[in-house]
Design an enzyme around this catalytic site. Structure first.
Site, mmCIF file in Angstrom:
data_model
loop_
_atom_site.group_PDB
_atom_site.id
_atom_site.type_symbol
_atom_site.label_atom_id
_atom_site.label_comp_id
_atom_site.label_asym_id
_atom_site.label_seq_id
_atom_site.Cartn_x
_atom_site.Cartn_y
_atom_site.Cartn_z
ATOM 1 N N CYS B 91 0.838 -1.190 0.000
ATOM 2 C CA CYS B 91 0.000 0.000 0.000
ATOM 3 C C CYS B 91 0.877 1.245 0.000
ATOM 4 C CB CYS B 91 -0.989 0.001 1.156
ATOM 5 S SG CYS B 91 -0.292 -0.520 2.702
ATOM 6 N N GLY B 92 1.896 1.240 -0.802
ATOM 7 C CA GLY B 92 2.720 2.429 -0.980
ATOM 8 C C GLY B 92 3.471 2.787 0.286
#
Lengths: 137, 293
Positions: B91-92
């Site tokens: 998720c980044g």
């Protein structure tokens, strides 16, 4: 026709009810109290029990709550509850079983803190059963 | 030069990666919507709780001292940091930004000569913080709200916090989490939870405010209300974090899908060029063979 006021029931997860009511009876921590439009401002604790919403002389809604807080002003009555179910949706067998289980747990509890926690739950479960039997009559 | 077969294999593998990332993006988008709805649904309760608290606080401030949860222990020596991250990756920068901020805060507090304790929610944060600050972590929770975040999850964390506070294990507690700004941006936020700070706007509204009656008395209600309020704060932080996580994942997966697309284009061009070069080479071979005869 009596004046109406806004009744709100909120739980942390959602707004459960927001209706116009003529009278609401709330199980306050120091005794039940009825709220009509123009009630003097009040903040009260709420014990486990049933909130009854009145329309005219009839009860239109009965909601079980497991404790919380109520805020009353002249034009509004807000109840913050942690758990709330309509009395008609309570499962009698489940509620009675919960009382039985918790009574046993209370007897088995080792520490005082544990017993207090179980007894708090037990009080809620008992209130639930009472709510049901009151509804039956 | 890579052979045609190798190129073909790479193209297929990037294509299937793209399929996965675009599916993850769509899943994240629908989860994001749900998380946002949930966060929205929690708002009325928090608002009303805040209203009640401020009118209570205004009443209590006048006489004597309030409960410990509001006034604090009078010290700020031991600081507890609640770090909220996600259980899953991909998720980044979602988790790393929280962890980076946590690290900075820990070092700053330690630099001031304070004792820091950590409570982590979410597997990723715990794993990253354990490397440097393993001895500071007093408790960690995983799989909080895995299916659907419920108030009971927040209640569990709150109980632990209160237990430790009552035992005098810390003086100040703050929550560090990703605040949801929009689907593409999150903001790392440090919020003090204990002692609870009531916004001091009592002065101006004191006359407008109806004078409440209290049942039982205000101290009793305040003492009941404050722990609930803490639970609400934790619940909201968890909700914000959950929504941010899905938002961050959606953006990250969107980028990944786009990158995969670019890569496929590039590889396809190389593939075609190579194929053409082979054909040309074969033609030349045939022609020069025929000429030689």
């Amino acid at each position: 026709m009596a004046d109406k006021f806004e009744f709100e029931l909120v739980s942390p997860e959602k707004l459960l009810a927001s209706v116009q009511a003529e009278m609401v009876v709330v199980p306050g921590s120091e005794g039940d109290f009825g709220v009509l439009a123009g009630h003097s401002p009040l903040i009260s604790g709420v014990r486990p029990g049933v909130i009854a919403v009145y329309e005219g002389d009839k009860i239109v809604d009965r909601i079980f709550i497991a404790g919380g807080f109520a805020e009353v002003t002249g034009e509004r009555c807000t109840v913050l509850a942690e758990e709330a179910v309509k009395v008609s949706e309570i499962n009698a067998a489940d509620a009675e079983k919960a009382v039985k289980d918790l009574t046993e747990d209370a007897a088995d509890a080792k520490s005082d803190a544990e017993r207090a926690a179980v007894e708090a739950k037990l009080a809620i479960a008992k209130a639930k059963v009472e709510a049901l039997s009151a509804a039956a009559h | 030069m890579p052979s045609l077969k190798d190129l073909k294999n790479r193209i297929t593998s990037v294509q299937s990666t793209r399929k996965i990332t675009s599916a993850m993006k769509m899943v994240a988008a629908s989860k994001l919507r749900r998380a946002q709805e949930q966060a929205e649904a929690a708002r009325p309760f928090a608002e009303r709780m805040g209203r009640m608290l401020s009118s209570l606080a205004a009443n209590v401030q006048g006489g004597g001292e309030g409960p410990k949860l509001m006034t604090g222990t009078g010290a700020d020596q031991v600081q507890l940091l609640v770090v909220i991250t996600s259980d899953r990756g991909l998720c980044g920068a979602f988790n790393s930004s929280v962890v980076r901020e946590a690290r900075r805060t820990i070092l700053r507090l330690q630099g001031e000569g304070k004792t820091v304790k950590l409570l982590t929610v979410g597997r990723k944060g715990r794993d990253q913080l354990r490397r440097d600050f393993a001895s500071l972590i007093v408790q960690s929770y995983e799989d909080v709200g895995r299916r659907r975040l419920s108030f009971a999850d927040a209640d569990m964390v709150t109980k632990k916090l209160l237990e430790m506070y009552d035992a005098g294990e810390y003086d100040v507690a703050s929550v560090l989490f990703n605040k949801f700004k929009s689907a593409i941006s999150q903001e790392v936020t440090l919020q003090q939870a204990i002692p609870f700070a009531v916004e001091a706007k009592a002065e101006e509204s004191a006359e407008l405010k109806p004078l409440y009656e209290f049942e039982p008395d205000e101290e009793q209600i305040l003492a009941d209300l404050l722990p609930r309020n803490l639970a609400i704060q934790i619940y909201r932080a968890l909700l914000e974090s959950a929504a941010s996580e899905q938002g961050a994942r959606m953006t990250a997966m969107d980028n990944a899908t786009r990158n995969a697309g670019d890569m496929i284009n590039k590889l396809t061009i190389t593939y075609n060029r190579t194929r053409q070069a082979y054909i040309t080479k074969e033609l030349i071979e045939i022609i020069s063979g025929a000429e030689a005869v």
